[in-house]
Structures are given as C-alpha cells and as structure tokens.
Scaffold this active site. Sequence first.
Site, short mmCIF file in Angstrom:
data_model
loop_
_atom_site.label_atom_id
_atom_site.label_comp_id
_atom_site.label_asym_id
_atom_site.label_seq_id
_atom_site.Cartn_x
_atom_site.Cartn_y
_atom_site.Cartn_z
N CYS A 13 -5.26 -54.19 2.67
CA CYS A 13 -4.04 -54.75 2.08
C CYS A 13 -3.33 -55.74 3.00
CB CYS A 13 -3.09 -53.63 1.68
SG CYS A 13 -3.83 -52.50 0.49
N HIS A 31 3.83 -56.65 0.73
CA HIS A 31 2.75 -56.01 0.01
C HIS A 31 3.32 -55.02 -1.00
CE1 HIS A 31 -0.85 -54.04 -1.06
NE2 HIS A 31 -0.60 -52.94 -0.38
N ASN A 59 -0.71 -52.44 -7.30
CA ASN A 59 -1.08 -52.81 -5.93
C ASN A 59 -2.43 -53.52 -5.98
OD1 ASN A 59 -2.18 -52.79 -3.34
ND2 ASN A 59 -1.52 -50.72 -2.85
N1 COA Z 1 -0.36 -38.01 -12.67
C1 COA Z 1 0.19 -36.78 -12.68
N2 COA Z 1 0.15 -35.95 -11.64
C2 COA Z 1 -0.45 -36.39 -10.52
C3 COA Z 1 -1.04 -37.67 -10.44
C4 COA Z 1 -0.99 -38.48 -11.57
N3 COA Z 1 -1.51 -39.73 -11.59
N4 COA Z 1 -1.56 -37.84 -9.20
C5 COA Z 1 -1.31 -36.70 -8.52
N5 COA Z 1 -0.65 -35.83 -9.33
C6 COA Z 1 -0.16 -34.48 -9.02
C7 COA Z 1 -0.83 -33.90 -7.79
O1 COA Z 1 -2.07 -33.29 -8.15
C8 COA Z 1 0.21 -32.90 -7.33
O2 COA Z 1 0.08 -31.74 -8.14
P1 COA Z 1 0.29 -30.27 -7.48
O3 COA Z 1 1.70 -30.29 -6.98
O4 COA Z 1 0.05 -29.39 -8.63
O5 COA Z 1 -0.73 -30.20 -6.38
C9 COA Z 1 1.53 -33.57 -7.69
O6 COA Z 1 1.21 -34.56 -8.67
C10 COA Z 1 2.21 -34.23 -6.52
O7 COA Z 1 1.24 -35.00 -5.84
P2 COA Z 1 1.58 -35.77 -4.53
O8 COA Z 1 0.32 -36.35 -3.97
O9 COA Z 1 2.42 -34.90 -3.66
O10 COA Z 1 2.49 -36.93 -5.10
P3 COA Z 1 3.32 -37.96 -4.28
O11 COA Z 1 4.75 -37.81 -4.57
O12 COA Z 1 2.90 -38.00 -2.83
O13 COA Z 1 2.86 -39.32 -4.94
C11 COA Z 1 1.41 -41.17 -4.51
C12 COA Z 1 1.51 -39.70 -4.90
C13 COA Z 1 -0.05 -41.57 -4.45
C14 COA Z 1 2.12 -41.98 -5.59
C15 COA Z 1 2.12 -41.38 -3.15
O14 COA Z 1 1.63 -40.44 -2.22
C16 COA Z 1 1.91 -42.75 -2.60
O15 COA Z 1 2.35 -43.74 -3.17
N6 COA Z 1 1.27 -42.88 -1.43
C17 COA Z 1 1.03 -44.16 -0.81
C18 COA Z 1 -0.13 -44.81 -1.50
C19 COA Z 1 -0.30 -46.26 -1.13
O16 COA Z 1 0.65 -46.97 -0.97
N7 COA Z 1 -1.56 -46.67 -1.00
C20 COA Z 1 -1.92 -48.01 -0.72
C21 COA Z 1 -1.57 -48.38 0.67
S1 COA Z 1 -1.85 -50.05 0.94
#
Ligand code: COA
Length: 334
Positions: free
Chosen positions: A120, A261, A291
């Site tokens: 990215c 980004h 993204n």
């Molecule tokens: N829809 C519904 N539920 C989802 C899901 C989706 N698309 N993806 C994950 N979940 C669930 C998980 O399984 C988890 O369930 P559980 O509590 O029963 O285990 C719950 O939602 C919470 O998951 P979690 O991973 O804690 O969510 P989060 O608040 O951390 O959000 C992201 C997830 C991916 C949105 C977040 O971590 C994020 O944005 N991270 C950075 C990613 C990024 O920027 N990547 C590119 C970098 S360049």
Amino acid sequence: MSQPAWTHGVRIAGTGSCLPSRTLTNADFEKLVDTTDEWIFQRTGIRQRQVCNPETEGCFTLSRDALSRALEMAGMKGSDLDLVIVATVSGEMPCPSTACRVAAAIGATPAPAFDLQAACSGFVYAVNVAEALIRSGRFRSVGVVGCDIMSSIVDYTDRTVSILFGDAAGSVVLVRDDNPARGCLYQAMGADGSGWNALYLPKRMQEVPPDDVNNPIRLGYLRMNGKEVFRFAVTKFREVIEDALRNTGLTPETVSQVVCHQSNIRIIDAAREKIGIPAEKVYVNIDRCGNSSSGSVGLCFDELNRAGKIKSGDAVVLVAFGGGLTWASSVWRI
Ligand code: COA
C-alpha cells in the site's frame, strides 16, 4: 534536514486515474459471506468498491489508462517520458513487469521501465524515487503509476479480508522545473520486515507462519491479521504525518491537503483528530472505492486535482503505510 542547494525543481505536470467497471456493494457481500452492510460500514467506512471485469480489465489496462490520462493533462506524449515506474503487487505477470507493457502501450519505448513493490506504500515510494531521480539531474520526466487489482488476490470466501479491498490506478507525470523551490520538500520511507506476517500472500505452505497454519488457508490469496495491522496503522500513520510536518515546519493550519492511503476510515480519523487537521484537508473516498492498495493515494490525488483542490504553491502531504510492513511520506510544494 539540510538540503543541497538544488539547481532545479520538480513539477507535477499531470495526474490521471482509472477505476474499473464493476461495482461491488456491501449488499453484494451479504450474498457472498456472513456479513452486513452495517458491520462493514461501521468498522471500515466502506459502502462499495470498484473491481475489474477479469475478461477485459486488469493491472495493465488500468495502469495504462491512468498514465495516458496524466499525460493528456500534461499535454505530453508517451515519447516525452524518459522513465516509467509502476508500483503494484498484483501485476498479471511477474515477468515482464507491468511497467514495460505500459511503456510500450503509451509509446514511451525505449525509456526504461520497472515495477516497484511496497504494497500500500507503493505509490508514495515510487513518487519519492522518481522525484529524487529528477532532482539528481539524470531524468527529466517520469511517469509514475500506483495500481492494484486486489480482486485478483483476495479470497472472496474470507469475510475478514475481502470486504476491505477494491481495484484502482492513480498516476502522476513528474517533470523537471526551473524553480528549485518546487517539488518534494521532504520525504521519508521506512520498512520493518519483522512484521511481514501481519499482511502476506503465501504461495507455499512453507511460508505460512505457525500461528496461521491451523486456519483455513488458500494459497495465492492475501492473509491479514486485521487487529495487528490496525494497531500498527493507527500509530504509524500519525507518526509519519507528524514527522512530515515537523521536518518541513508545516502545521495543520498551513498544510493544504493530506492525501492518505485509504485503509479504514477509523484509522484516518484517529490520526487526523489527534494531529488536529481539519476534515476538509484530508480527502476520503474509501466509502466509494475501498482500499485499493498502491492505487489509493494516486487516485485520491487525481480526484482532488480534477476537482480544482490542488493549486500552485500548495503544500501537500502524501502518506501511506501497508504490507512489509512499510510506510512513506512525501511533502510537496506544488
Ligand atoms: N462481517 C461480519 N463480522 C465479521 C466480519 C465481517 N466482514 N469480519 C470479521 N467479523 C467478525 C469476527 O469474526 C469477530 O467475530 P467474533 O467476535 O465472534 O470472533 C468480530 O467480527 C470482530 O472482529 P475483529 O477482527 O475484532 O474486528 P475489528 O473491529 O478489528 O475490525 C477490521 C476488523 C479488518 C475492519 C479491522 O481490524 C481493520 O480495519 N484492520 C486494519 C486493516 C487494514 O487497514 N488493512 C490494510 C492495511 S494497508
């Protein structure tokens, strides 16, 4: 940072971008995986993203079209370029580079052409490299593209990763300018490979780290530890912007735009609020485009430019972070 006395500057002569034809909404994801529009929007700020029709579109076509549009704005031809750089992790082929095919397609041959890979952060890395090559006096005009076709490398059965990403290309044409005050005032790039397994694309099981081997793995698709990346991004994003402001003497009041980004609206808002930059100075299109990795910063820059929001004399900060782990900033006097 002490700068050499430059004899010339660098100007952004044109910008371009290209979004693919298909729209993938959160409602579409509700049919693919166990998720909801509400969950995706609240956690990421994304409503929809554009993705390629794989029959007709890809990294080559989007990169070519974005650069062609930047050249058109610059009033230049492909043959005016003496270097082409494409930042991508999702070219159709590892060999030849996407840049070689793009250079040939726009008529830049025999200009050198290469791909640069920094996930990215790729577009900002590529802009920094191109700017430094023009400052050095060895090159006069460089076509830079950032493009990723995330739809070709995300697993659409994995709801934790697939919902974040879209496809896009963004481009700038950089040229030598007589005014030495114009161009990149400051650039910073960094990498910490010890964090590689927060975001990786395994081709063989040997590369899958022990804490991931028991999860369902599809080789050839992106793996992400969302929480780990989130933690890294929130801190690093703020640090990189603060470092850029400190080293240029800019402030939230004097900076014109921070083009960042598009990873997650929560990451962008957290950094923006902490530093005190007004919302209208931080462009956001993640709601429409998701993204797009190397594509996002160049796409945002082109959309801002075409909306008349990038003007001569403006101080603009480009900033990105991503897989590697990598990060980069580039502060410009336009
Ligand atoms: N829809 C519904 N539920 C989802 C899901 C989706 N698309 N993806 C994950 N979940 C669930 C998980 O399984 C988890 O369930 P559980 O509590 O029963 O285990 C719950 O939602 C919470 O998951 P979690 O991973 O804690 O969510 P989060 O608040 O951390 O959000 C992201 C997830 C991916 C949105 C977040 O971590 C994020 O944005 N991270 C950075 C990613 C990024 O920027 N990547 C590119 C970098 S360049």
